[in-house]
Design a protein around this motif. Sequence first.
Motif, PDB file in Angstrom:
ATOM      1  N   THR A  67     -19.735  19.541 -20.999  1.00  0.00           N
ATOM      2  CA  THR A  67     -19.679  18.554 -19.920  1.00  0.00           C
ATOM      3  C   THR A  67     -18.656  17.478 -20.249  1.00  0.00           C
ATOM      4  O   THR A  67     -18.749  16.816 -21.289  1.00  0.00           O
ATOM      5  N   LEU A  68     -17.673  17.293 -19.372  1.00  0.00           N
ATOM      6  CA  LEU A  68     -16.683  16.239 -19.560  1.00  0.00           C
ATOM      7  C   LEU A  68     -17.329  14.884 -19.278  1.00  0.00           C
ATOM      8  O   LEU A  68     -17.913  14.668 -18.214  1.00  0.00           O
ATOM      9  N   LEU A  69     -17.205  13.957 -20.222  1.00  0.00           N
ATOM     10  CA  LEU A  69     -17.754  12.611 -20.084  1.00  0.00           C
ATOM     11  C   LEU A  69     -16.703  11.654 -19.533  1.00  0.00           C
ATOM     12  O   LEU A  69     -15.495  11.935 -19.616  1.00  0.00           O
ATOM     13  N   ALA A  94     -14.762  23.282 -19.723  1.00  0.00           N
ATOM     14  CA  ALA A  94     -14.616  21.928 -19.196  1.00  0.00           C
ATOM     15  C   ALA A  94     -13.142  21.621 -19.005  1.00  0.00           C
ATOM     16  O   ALA A  94     -12.324  21.897 -19.897  1.00  0.00           O
ATOM     17  N   LEU A  95     -12.801  21.048 -17.857  1.00  0.00           N
ATOM     18  CA  LEU A  95     -11.430  20.640 -17.578  1.00  0.00           C
ATOM     19  C   LEU A  95     -11.210  19.235 -18.115  1.00  0.00           C
ATOM     20  O   LEU A  95     -11.861  18.285 -17.671  1.00  0.00           O
ATOM     21  N   LEU A 152     -11.158  23.200 -22.091  1.00  0.00           N
ATOM     22  CA  LEU A 152     -11.928  23.454 -23.304  1.00  0.00           C
ATOM     23  C   LEU A 152     -12.800  24.680 -23.086  1.00  0.00           C
ATOM     24  O   LEU A 152     -13.479  24.800 -22.069  1.00  0.00           O
ATOM     25  N   VAL A 153     -12.786  25.581 -24.061  1.00  0.00           N
ATOM     26  CA  VAL A 153     -13.640  26.763 -24.051  1.00  0.00           C
ATOM     27  C   VAL A 153     -14.536  26.710 -25.275  1.00  0.00           C
ATOM     28  O   VAL A 153     -14.057  26.754 -26.408  1.00  0.00           O
ATOM     29  N   GLY A 154     -15.833  26.562 -25.056  1.00  0.00           N
ATOM     30  CA  GLY A 154     -16.787  26.486 -26.162  1.00  0.00           C
ATOM     31  C   GLY A 154     -17.820  27.587 -26.037  1.00  0.00           C
ATOM     32  O   GLY A 154     -17.885  28.302 -25.040  1.00  0.00           O
TER      33      GLY A 154
END
Length: 362
Positions: free
Chosen positions: A334-336, A291-292, A299-301
């Motif tokens: 998912t970026l909120l 997610a950017l 972010l790397v999950g």
Amino acid sequence: MKVVARVLTLGLAGLGLAAAPGQVTSAPQMNLSRAGHSATLLPSGQVLVAGGCIATGCENGLTASAELYDLERNTFTRTSSMKVARVGHRAVLLHSGKVLILGGWAGNNASNQAELFHPADRSFSSAGTMLEPRDGFSATLLKDGRVLVVGGYNGRMQRLKSAEIYDPKTAEFRPAGSLAVERMAHSATLLDDGRVLVAGGSQNRDTVLSSAELYDPQSGSFSPAPPMLTARHKHAALALPNGKVLVTGGAGVGESSQQYDSTELFDPRVDRFTPGPTMEASRFKIPDALALLKTGEVLVGGSATQVELYNPTTNSFRVARGSLSEELSFTTATLLPSGSVLIAGGYNSRIEVTNKTWFYRE
């Protein structure tokens, strides 16, 4: 798992020190355990979570169900179901605000079925059929609003070279040229200039690819690109604000012993891959786990209990505080609208599926 000391470096805002890493905390549980599902941020700020496998082993426990995460209420609510139970499908938010859901594994074979989610009444409707059944493929929203569908696996032990385009204006799928080689579990990333970088994947059970190709929507064709530095599949890729593409993790042919902590950067100005920094953990089966963030970091999950952040300014990774409960494959990030990231679902090393979710917050 490696843990190393981190040196404070210049921060994104140029304040002299890097901001302290954010924290991973527990979030509300989904109504169903899911892995290989899709998670799509809607214009309303809700997240549509759809499909996936829901049973240990992911063989016959597939679901057509969907649910919505509401940030204001901090809850998951069931919504109407898809027409097809599927896992490993692709979901693309169209310019209209509708979500196009494509392909995936439907229990006995790869699916060619497409459908649309309508946020206005929270319903699904058929969107026709792709030209070929596909699992392990990519679907990329082009700048003109069409969707490029590339490669994958047709369910008959055969990887695909073919590509097709979905046009929302006509609601039709049409051929979009052919790759130079068959690819499955590759990455496909939209570049600033409108081209799509297609990289890696497996050509067959014994061949993982380092080669890359570029799709040009103007000519409607693919052309060769310089290869990646490492042959990898089941990796993830994401376009950075500076125009480069970050490629992370993945695996070689021997997945149990060839999981990668390496990364690469593709520069579209010169069409070349260069080495990126090493992650703290080896990660694969993470196609939707990047997610950017609003800070410009990535972010790397997934595939490790730690969550990591890539800083393009310092070209380095740092580990977030807190952790996931397990090393989870095929989770989503998912970026909120709040700037937080919702990390949802996945399965562990025993292929046990979870309904747990987490927040990453700065």
